[in-house]
Design an enzyme around this catalytic site. Structure first.
Site, PDB file in Angstrom:
ATOM      1  N   ASP A  18       5.573  -0.577   5.830  1.00 60.75           N
ATOM      2  CA  ASP A  18       5.563   0.408   4.757  1.00 60.75           C
ATOM      3  C   ASP A  18       5.387   1.827   5.286  1.00 60.75           C
ATOM      4  OD1 ASP A  18       5.240   1.729   2.325  1.00 60.75           O
ATOM      5  OD2 ASP A  18       3.122   1.173   2.163  1.00 60.75           O
ATOM      6  N   SER A  39       2.475   4.275   3.565  1.00 60.76           N
ATOM      7  CA  SER A  39       1.024   4.132   3.756  1.00 60.76           C
ATOM      8  C   SER A  39       0.760   3.993   5.246  1.00 60.76           C
ATOM      9  CB  SER A  39       0.480   2.918   2.987  1.00 60.76           C
ATOM     10  OG  SER A  39       0.994   1.705   3.521  1.00 60.76           O
ATOM     11  N   ASN A  43      -2.271   2.022   6.653  1.00 58.53           N
ATOM     12  CA  ASN A  43      -3.237   0.991   7.032  1.00 58.53           C
ATOM     13  C   ASN A  43      -2.588  -0.374   7.225  1.00 58.53           C
ATOM     14  OD1 ASN A  43      -5.002   3.028   5.300  1.00 58.53           O
ATOM     15  ND2 ASN A  43      -6.396   1.875   6.634  1.00 58.53           N
ATOM     16  N   TRP A  85      -3.569  -4.272   6.784  1.00 58.54           N
ATOM     17  CA  TRP A  85      -4.560  -5.196   6.239  1.00 58.54           C
ATOM     18  C   TRP A  85      -3.889  -6.510   5.869  1.00 58.54           C
ATOM     19  CZ3 TRP A  85      -3.845  -7.275   1.454  1.00 58.54           C
ATOM     20  CH2 TRP A  85      -3.023  -6.591   0.561  1.00 58.54           C
ATOM     21  N   ASP A 122      10.584   6.065   1.880  1.00 62.63           N
ATOM     22  CA  ASP A 122       9.526   5.073   1.765  1.00 62.63           C
ATOM     23  C   ASP A 122      10.084   3.650   1.726  1.00 62.63           C
ATOM     24  OD1 ASP A 122       7.249   3.642   1.244  1.00 62.63           O
ATOM     25  OD2 ASP A 122       6.865   4.528  -0.727  1.00 62.63           O
ATOM     26  N   THR A 177       8.821   1.136  -1.194  1.00 59.64           N
ATOM     27  CA  THR A 177       9.190   1.293  -2.602  1.00 59.64           C
ATOM     28  C   THR A 177      10.589   0.731  -2.803  1.00 59.64           C
ATOM     29  OG1 THR A 177       7.782   3.226  -2.962  1.00 59.64           O
ATOM     30  CG2 THR A 177       9.652   2.963  -4.432  1.00 59.64           C
TER      31      THR A 177
END
Length: 379
Positions: free
Chosen positions: A91, A94, A96, A98, A273, A276
């Protein structure tokens, strides 16, 4: 708040200025600038027999991605020793990394792979909490460190999130977690992004990555770390300077149809992006586009389009840095068995979000060395 991750999944429920092609920063350049070149060369000096023994080597690595119904693209990474596998969205909206953990109490974790830190000999725990918000939900958990493998790249002591709670939205997703590829400045709780950790460890041949997204559910989608592949595009890459370094944000000149400006009159901001699904923008501009393509909202909240008009609808053209990037009706309209819907949606973000609908048409190079995006029509 991060921009609208997988916005389309919620909806579902010539030439003016050309930037010359440039040479991306190499590993040698990076090490020289940071004063580590001599140490690196002495530590990893060339040995004719070295090919018989594993050693650190900067590289370009191709990570395959699964195309799920043209709505999400995810690939498999591993975390820990021995490796535990996870499907993640790569992505660019963003920063991070996780994944769900065995401590997750949310129903969203029940049908996904969960990381067990007790099963990894290389895991290092922290007490630092993590809270990441997306347009479609959020996750909470804690940060930890472990070895992460992406393609052929082994990224040691990578900071990542172990999810304790996840929004219900994630229950319906075919991926387990998210690997953010934005800049460090938008990483929640100061975590170091995967790409930055790879580069700082000298694991990449160039300070960039690139993305090809297949269309119509086809296989072959990839994210390439440390380089790009000319076989995925035609012509030359057009380099667009970033207007802000957080998201991959650029200046966009206009949005036109039949030569008429229908949105972004006088210029606007946009981000590219991969997380999205649709193309999103401010409500006024999106309303103009929906009107121009004859889309109207139905009882399900979708913007329906008469399928019989698809053959006569013109390209919608996004002009960026003086170059026109047309998106055809076959891309901006979803055609199902009995109905068609628009692939445009409004957002309160204040930015245009050029998501997967746009990226399927254009190969994208995300260049951290010069803070550029390279765009070229897909082959």
């Amino acid at each position: 708040m991060k921009w609208l991750l997988l916005l389309g999944l919620v909806a579902l429920s010539e030439c003016l200025v050309k930037v010359p092609l440039k040479q991306a920063k190499t590993l040698r350049d990076h090490l020289r600038e940071t004063g580590k070149l001599k140490e690196f060369l002495e530590t990893y000096k060339v040995d004719p027999g070295s090919k018989f023994f594993p050693r650190l080597a900067a590289q370009m690595s191709t990570e395959p991605m699964t195309n799920y119904m043209d709505m999400s693209y995810y690939g498999t990474i591993s975390i820990g020793t021995p490796p535990q596998d996870f499907n993640v969205i790569f992505d660019t909206g963003s920063s991070n990394l996780w994944v769900p953990s065995v401590y997750c109490s949310s129903v969203s974790c029940s049908n996904h792979n969960k990381f067990n830190p007790a099963s990894s000999s290389t895991f290092q725990s922290t007490n630092q909490p993590l809270d990441v918000a997306y347009g479609t939900g959020s996750m909470t958990g804690v940060l930890g460190y472990d070895t992460v493998q992406v393609g052929s790249i082994v990224d040691t002591r990578q900071e990542f999130g172990l999810a304790y709670t996840e929004a219900n939205f994630f229950y319906y997703m075919h991926f387990d977690g998210i690997l953010g590829l934005g800049y460090p400045s938008i990483a929640s709780d100061g975590a170091t992004p995967v790409f930055d950790n790879m580069w700082s460890q000298g694991l990449l041949s160039q300070d960039l990555f690139s993305v090809y997204l297949s269309a119509n559910g086809a296989s072959g989608s990839v994210v390439i770390f440390g380089g790009y592949d000319t076989s995925y595009y035609t012509g030359n890459l057009n380099w667009v300077p970033l207007s802000s370094k957080g998201y991959w944000q650029i200046n966009m000149d206009s949005v036109t149809m039949n030569g008429n400006v229908i949105a972004c009159n006088g210029g606007c901001q946009a981000i590219v992006d991969t997380g999205t699904s649709l193309i999103a923008g401010p409500s006024s501009g999106i309303a103009n586009i929906q009107s121009a393509i004859g889309a109207s909202q139905n009882s399900n909240g979708e913007y329906a389009v008469n399928c019989n008009t698809m053959g006569s609808l013109q390209n919608i053209v996004f002009t960026i840095n003086g170059i026109q990037y047309p998106v055809p009706a076959s891309a901006y309209i979803n055609q199902f068995t009995q109905h068609c819907t628009s692939n445009f949606q409004d957002t309160s973000a204040g930015l245009w979000i050029l998501g997967d609908v746009f990226i399927r048409e254009y190969y994208v190079v995300f260049d951290r060395a010069g803070d550029y995006i390279g765009l070229a029509p897909v082959a």
